[in-house]
Design a protein around this motif. Sequence first.
Motif, PDB file in Angstrom:
ATOM      1  N   MET A 305       0.820  -1.202   0.000  1.00 16.63           N
ATOM      2  CA  MET A 305       0.000   0.000   0.000  1.00 16.63           C
ATOM      3  C   MET A 305       0.859   1.260   0.000  1.00 16.63           C
ATOM      4  O   MET A 305       0.508   2.273  -0.608  1.00 16.63           O
ATOM      5  CB  MET A 305      -0.928  -0.008   1.209  1.00 16.63           C
ATOM      6  N   GLU A 306       2.001   1.206   0.690  1.00 14.66           N
ATOM      7  CA  GLU A 306       2.878   2.379   0.742  1.00 14.66           C
ATOM      8  C   GLU A 306       3.453   2.684  -0.639  1.00 14.66           C
ATOM      9  O   GLU A 306       3.498   3.855  -1.074  1.00 14.66           O
ATOM     10  CB  GLU A 306       4.007   2.142   1.744  1.00 14.66           C
ATOM     11  N   GLY A 307       3.890   1.663  -1.362  1.00 10.82           N
ATOM     12  CA  GLY A 307       4.415   1.879  -2.704  1.00 10.82           C
ATOM     13  C   GLY A 307       3.356   2.379  -3.662  1.00 10.82           C
ATOM     14  O   GLY A 307       3.623   3.251  -4.507  1.00 10.82           O
ATOM     15  N   LEU A 308       2.140   1.833  -3.539  1.00 12.37           N
ATOM     16  CA  LEU A 308       1.057   2.283  -4.403  1.00 12.37           C
ATOM     17  C   LEU A 308       0.715   3.748  -4.142  1.00 12.37           C
ATOM     18  O   LEU A 308       0.451   4.513  -5.080  1.00 12.37           O
ATOM     19  CB  LEU A 308      -0.178   1.403  -4.190  1.00 12.37           C
ATOM     20  N   SER A 309       0.757   4.153  -2.880  1.00 12.14           N
ATOM     21  CA  SER A 309       0.483   5.553  -2.553  1.00 12.14           C
ATOM     22  C   SER A 309       1.546   6.489  -3.120  1.00 12.14           C
ATOM     23  O   SER A 309       1.281   7.672  -3.341  1.00 12.14           O
ATOM     24  CB  SER A 309       0.388   5.715  -1.034  1.00 12.14           C
ATOM     25  N   GLN A 310       2.766   5.980  -3.370  1.00 16.30           N
ATOM     26  CA  GLN A 310       3.811   6.790  -3.978  1.00 16.30           C
ATOM     27  C   GLN A 310       3.663   6.884  -5.498  1.00 16.30           C
ATOM     28  O   GLN A 310       4.034   7.897  -6.102  1.00 16.30           O
ATOM     29  CB  GLN A 310       5.186   6.207  -3.645  1.00 16.30           C
ATOM     30  N   SER A 323      -7.329   3.507 -17.565  1.00 17.85           N
ATOM     31  CA  SER A 323      -7.335   2.131 -17.090  1.00 17.85           C
ATOM     32  C   SER A 323      -6.192   1.915 -16.117  1.00 17.85           C
ATOM     33  O   SER A 323      -5.051   2.299 -16.392  1.00 17.85           O
ATOM     34  CB  SER A 323      -7.210   1.155 -18.273  1.00 17.85           C
ATOM     35  N   LEU A 324      -6.502   1.299 -14.983  1.00 18.63           N
ATOM     36  CA  LEU A 324      -5.489   0.957 -13.978  1.00 18.63           C
ATOM     37  C   LEU A 324      -5.756  -0.463 -13.509  1.00 18.63           C
ATOM     38  O   LEU A 324      -6.851  -0.776 -13.023  1.00 18.63           O
ATOM     39  CB  LEU A 324      -5.541   1.924 -12.800  1.00 18.63           C
ATOM     40  N   ARG A 325      -4.739  -1.318 -13.681  1.00 16.63           N
ATOM     41  CA  ARG A 325      -4.855  -2.713 -13.257  1.00 16.63           C
ATOM     42  C   ARG A 325      -3.748  -3.018 -12.255  1.00 16.63           C
ATOM     43  O   ARG A 325      -2.575  -2.731 -12.492  1.00 16.63           O
ATOM     44  CB  ARG A 325      -4.711  -3.657 -14.456  1.00 16.63           C
ATOM     45  N   LEU A 326      -4.123  -3.639 -11.165  1.00 17.82           N
ATOM     46  CA  LEU A 326      -3.179  -4.058 -10.127  1.00 17.82           C
ATOM     47  C   LEU A 326      -3.427  -5.530  -9.855  1.00 17.82           C
ATOM     48  O   LEU A 326      -4.467  -5.903  -9.294  1.00 17.82           O
ATOM     49  CB  LEU A 326      -3.373  -3.230  -8.851  1.00 17.82           C
ATOM     50  N   LEU A 331      -1.087  -6.218  -1.784  1.00 21.83           N
ATOM     51  CA  LEU A 331      -1.809  -5.204  -1.020  1.00 21.83           C
ATOM     52  C   LEU A 331      -2.787  -5.938  -0.103  1.00 21.83           C
ATOM     53  O   LEU A 331      -3.904  -6.257  -0.489  1.00 21.83           O
ATOM     54  CB  LEU A 331      -2.568  -4.247  -1.946  1.00 21.83           C
ATOM     55  N   ASP A 332      -2.382  -6.248   1.077  1.00 17.23           N
ATOM     56  CA  ASP A 332      -3.159  -7.072   2.003  1.00 17.23           C
ATOM     57  C   ASP A 332      -3.503  -6.244   3.230  1.00 17.23           C
ATOM     58  O   ASP A 332      -2.633  -5.817   3.982  1.00 17.23           O
ATOM     59  CB  ASP A 332      -2.361  -8.311   2.406  1.00 17.23           C
ATOM     60  N   GLY A 339      -1.291   2.322  11.135  1.00 19.20           N
ATOM     61  CA  GLY A 339      -1.066   3.267  10.053  1.00 19.20           C
ATOM     62  C   GLY A 339      -1.617   2.862   8.708  1.00 19.20           C
ATOM     63  O   GLY A 339      -1.517   3.631   7.752  1.00 19.20           O
ATOM     64  N   GLN A 340      -2.216   1.660   8.591  1.00 19.75           N
ATOM     65  CA  GLN A 340      -2.680   1.235   7.280  1.00 19.75           C
ATOM     66  C   GLN A 340      -3.902   2.035   6.817  1.00 19.75           C
ATOM     67  O   GLN A 340      -4.104   2.218   5.610  1.00 19.75           O
ATOM     68  CB  GLN A 340      -3.003  -0.255   7.278  1.00 19.75           C
ATOM     69  N   GLU A 341      -4.704   2.553   7.741  1.00 19.30           N
ATOM     70  CA  GLU A 341      -5.846   3.366   7.354  1.00 19.30           C
ATOM     71  C   GLU A 341      -5.383   4.672   6.709  1.00 19.30           C
ATOM     72  O   GLU A 341      -5.977   5.140   5.734  1.00 19.30           O
ATOM     73  CB  GLU A 341      -6.722   3.652   8.567  1.00 19.30           C
ATOM     74  N   GLU A 342      -4.306   5.249   7.246  1.00 18.38           N
ATOM     75  CA  GLU A 342      -3.780   6.482   6.666  1.00 18.38           C
ATOM     76  C   GLU A 342      -3.234   6.230   5.265  1.00 18.38           C
ATOM     77  O   GLU A 342      -3.425   7.045   4.358  1.00 18.38           O
ATOM     78  CB  GLU A 342      -2.685   7.057   7.571  1.00 18.38           C
ATOM     79  N   VAL A 343      -2.548   5.111   5.108  1.00 13.91           N
ATOM     80  CA  VAL A 343      -2.024   4.780   3.784  1.00 13.91           C
ATOM     81  C   VAL A 343      -3.167   4.542   2.803  1.00 13.91           C
ATOM     82  O   VAL A 343      -3.116   4.969   1.639  1.00 13.91           O
ATOM     83  CB  VAL A 343      -1.107   3.550   3.869  1.00 13.91           C
TER      84      VAL A 343
END
Length: 564
Positions: A305-310, A323-326, A331-332, A339-343
Amino acid sequence: MVLSLVDLCAQEVVRDHSSSPSWLRCVPRELYDALLRAAFSGCRPLAVGELVQRWPERRLRVSGERSGTGSGGTQPPNRLCIQALLLAVVRGLADHRCVLQFLDLCGLQRDAGGDPMGGWSLTVAICSMLGQARAGMQARGEALGARGEGERKRVLAMAREGEGVKRERAPRKREREGEVVMETSSEGEGVARTEEEKAVGVRRRMEQERRRGGGGVGGGGEGSGREESGAGSEEVLLQVRADLFVNARSWERVRTALSSPGPLRLTCRFLRVEELTVSKTRRLLELLPAPGLRGVDLRYSTLGMEGLSQLLPLLSSFPALGSLRLHYCHLDLRGSVTGQEEVLKKVALGLAQLPELRRLSLTALRLPGHLRLLLSSLARPLQVLELPYLSLSSADLAFLSCSHHASSLQRLDLSENRLDASSLPSIRRLLSQASSSLQHLTLCGCSLTDGLLGALLPSLTCCRALKSLSLALNPVSRAGLTQLVSCALGMASLRHLLYPSPLEEYQPGLPELPSSAQLLDWPLDELQDFTATATHLHSLARDRGRTDLVLTYDLLNYHHDLLD
């Protein structure tokens, strides 16, 4: 496909390569398109190379997506023809007959059928083409510089020879009426200005003027225009547009192709990234030209999640991204991590900054209970939503059925999300909201029994635009399967049905409610007649006059992307 008379004649023309010198000299530009189609369809790489090297139009599109320039129908060109095309593009930079300025290779890669190029090999070949073009232009620039240097030395030698002649003739004496007279210049030096010396001086002054004017010796002729424009400069002679497939092996080649200036400029329509780190993915997105990128597909990477937020803020710089595919990006959010809610809020904010996003695919990301936060941040409704292996909760499905996306969905994939009686009302409400727009629905491996499927069939029949329905790996009996097919035969718009193998065809020992993994791995009963069920279902379709409906249970050879 019925070929026109022009296409039939074009096939005969390109069939014999020995005759190409004769027809290439006189063929009109209007026939190049038909000849290239014939060369691709007949696998004539030599003809492809000769046609592209002297292409008379500014644009050329070669793809396997539709009938068009160079595609030869919907089949992608042969690998040899693609290689010949790329080599011809490089040669065409030095050919005055080629006026090509824009080359579109989008949709060219395929992984099956004939001998096409896969995504990775095509990306590497395109990057190699850019490197060859850059090296060729540099070599021509160096040759041009060496030729100019040789001309400069010749002129200087001629000038020195002229100066020597002047020095020898300076003290010349002339007799005038019995006395010796010496002609002197303003500096006091003896000069004899003959016609030959004046001519040498004029040539010298002309060469000096040309050098001061920036043209360079030997560089002002008509034949030097294209070579000079690319040599030692960053002028772009040809725009190349393609879909790029980047992984750990091809990343360096793609980075070099995007960052090094040259006569070819590479732009990307769809970017697929596999097994790259966050830093390399960031660098790649920073190098891509902003206009034209329509889709990003990130697969099998440890983003988190941290990398995706970057990465999401970088995606906001692409105005046409739709289009965005992941897929399998680790991402679990099933556990309670500080801190996962903030991310997650950062990720939602990043999605909100993609105003043109119409397709969102999240595969195996394990985000139960967080669908509301992610999808509610999108201002405009999605048309394609794929959420397989997402461990969706009843609250997620309830939100989705009431969201602003429901009435605009054209494709929905909820595979491998367990559905039960508590989630059935939300699914029925979702299908009711999407009844006029939904075209492709996938519910494979959703634990749909005969009872659940029977309760869902009335809502399915209300989907007036539905073209394909996938229900493989669900625990359904022969009776439930017959009920499903009978219902599907009444849906006029339906063209493809992927149905599950009935439980009676498996060997004994299956649990009462088997999972999709058990149905996939459990052996079939060899004593059963596997063709009997298929024959019965096809006879039902013939009796109802539905020969246009494709019925299949072959999950491995069924891909919904091919239905578009």
